[in-house]
Write an enzyme that holds these catalytic residues in place. Structure first.
Site, PDB file in Angstrom:
ATOM      1  N   MET B   1       0.842  -0.918   0.143  1.00  0.00           N
ATOM      2  CA  MET B   1       0.189   0.333   0.272  1.00  0.00           C
ATOM      3  C   MET B   1       1.008   1.364  -0.351  1.00  0.00           C
ATOM      4  SD  MET B   1      -3.345  -0.148   0.348  1.00  0.00           S
ATOM      5  CE  MET B   1      -4.250   1.001   0.993  1.00  0.00           C
ATOM      6  N   CYS B   2       0.119   2.037  -1.471  1.00  0.00           N
ATOM      7  CA  CYS B   2       1.352   3.731  -0.694  1.00  0.00           C
ATOM      8  C   CYS B   2       0.722   4.064   0.161  1.00  0.00           C
ATOM      9  CB  CYS B   2       1.672   4.062  -2.529  1.00  0.00           C
ATOM     10  SG  CYS B   2       1.700   2.879  -3.778  1.00  0.00           S
ATOM     11  N   GLN B   3       0.902   5.343   0.149  1.00  0.00           N
ATOM     12  CA  GLN B   3      -0.161   6.229   0.926  1.00  0.00           C
ATOM     13  C   GLN B   3      -0.080   7.852   0.172  1.00  0.00           C
ATOM     14  OE1 GLN B   3       0.093   6.753   4.930  1.00  0.00           O
ATOM     15  NE2 GLN B   3       0.441   4.375   5.010  1.00  0.00           N
ATOM     16  N   ASN B 105      -3.391   4.891  -4.824  1.00  0.00           N
ATOM     17  CA  ASN B 105      -2.575   4.349  -3.833  1.00  0.00           C
ATOM     18  C   ASN B 105      -3.898   2.767  -4.246  1.00  0.00           C
ATOM     19  OD1 ASN B 105      -4.331   2.720  -2.406  1.00  0.00           O
ATOM     20  ND2 ASN B 105      -3.460   3.377  -0.213  1.00  0.00           N
TER      21      ASN B 105
END
Lengths: 250, 250
Positions: B1-3, B105
């Site tokens: 997961m990116c932010q 995301n």
């Protein structure tokens, strides 16, 4: 007059030394600066409407060794378009799944091409308008990214059109090659083995490229005025178009 | 997961405090970061394939107060596409003479839209592909830049299409507004007069916005997870689209 700097290399190379040379000329060219670094197809584009002498972004570029195969930098003295980020060169667009970057030195008068394609200027400069027109015409001439020599032939037909309207010294890259078109002032230089020392023309700064390079490295530089003394910079002629690939003039 | 981090303000505002909060999460999200700042129609886009913890570019962003009306930032944990500059969010294109920026995301599976327009991905991510498709569909829906509420209606029709293929938390801006689409995790916050103190959730850092602001200032923030403690972050629901203009949720 703005000042241009371009670099094309066969091995990712930093331009800290050359950019330091360019930035010393920023007292006169205080209306912003920009620099684009291709890393493979990827691109970093730093722009600031502060002078390259004072800008923290320029400080970063001088100290952080970003290695790139193609670089285009520009320091601006505003002639058309106000001092604002959207008027700061180089400009960037995507065409055929590749980023394209252009910076321009000079003024165009009465160049009002019809923009009927997918490229529109965001700012108010003649330079970005010419770039958008160029992208539109390239998109019409080829369905996908052609070989470099074909692109060069198309550019040789297109670039004289805005050049008829004034001064059109410009640098263009898509990350595969660097094209330089001269109206009035552009100089280029080839650095290859055996690498020696170079001394900045405007500042008391020297670098010996010998220990920093390997025998296979090749670098071509293009600048409005020669950046160093004691190296064989070649002046380009009016209307001359040159393409640099893998650190060599083709 | 990116932010993700987004900011929309009625007065040009810096995001040094919020970006510092985001960057503390970069240990896990070490595959690059990017941040886009709109200044009027102009844009600065900083990207690096190094972690926001170590990158000199991130250091610059943390220390240089760039004041902007719309910001989109992203720290990346690679899931699709290798770690490379061309795969680093946010992505940027020009449409209708305005820059557009998107960061995403999540993961999309089997989203293979037909790209028949003028927007092509440069890198290999599902995110850039979805962005190019979105730009193509916007270009088909409107001949020139429409009012924000019309754009929002078009986006409300378009954004669920990629979202059917997986997780599509995304932030989009053209410098006039910030759009946030939530699949799983997005939170937003409104800061207005009287401004108080905020404390970063991940780091021992506080700021009192009172002395830094005027009574008319308004700021909206959007982030994957609340960045601060003690402020009323609102969780967005699945499929929810929100648009922020002049520092307010519309």
């Amino acid at each position: 007059m703005c000042q241009l700097l371009g670099m094309n290399a066969n091995t990712p190379t930093d331009v800290m030394f050359s950019f330091a040379g360019l930035a010393t000329r920023a007292d006169e060219h205080k209306d912003g600066f920009g620099i684009a670094f291709f890393e493979d197809p990827g691109l970093r584009l730093f722009v600031d409407h502060h002078s390259a002498r004072q800008s923290p972004v320029a400080e970063l570029v001088k100290r952080y060794p970003i290695r790139s195969g193609n670089v285009i930098a520009h320091i601006r003295k505003a002639t058309q378009g106000k001092v604002a980020l959207q008027n700061t060169h180089p400009f960037m667009r995507e065409l055929w799944g590749r980023y394209w970057v252009m910076a321009h030195n000079g003024d165009l008068k009465g160049f009002q091409p019809r923009l009927h394609g997918s490229f529109r200027p965001v700012g108010g400069t003649d330079s970005e308008l010419a770039f958008c027109w160029l992208m539109q015409e390239l998109a019409k001439a080829h369905a996908s990214v052609p070989p470099i020599d074909e692109l060069t032939r198309t550019l040789a037909e297109l670039l004289p059109i805005p050049a008829r309207h004034g001064t059109f010294n410009c640098l263009l890259s898509n990350g595969q090659a660097l094209w330089a078109h001269c109206s009035t002032h552009l100089h280029w230089l080839h650095r290859a083995h055996p690498f020696g020392a170079a001394h900045l023309a405007d500042e008391d700064l020297s670098v010996d490229f010998g220990p920093l390079t390997t025998p296979g490295d090749r670098v071509a530089l293009v600048a409005t005025q020669p950046l160093t003394t004691g190296e064989p910079w070649v002046a380009m002629g009016t209307g001359e178009l040159r393409v640099f690939v893998d650190g060599k003039a083709v």
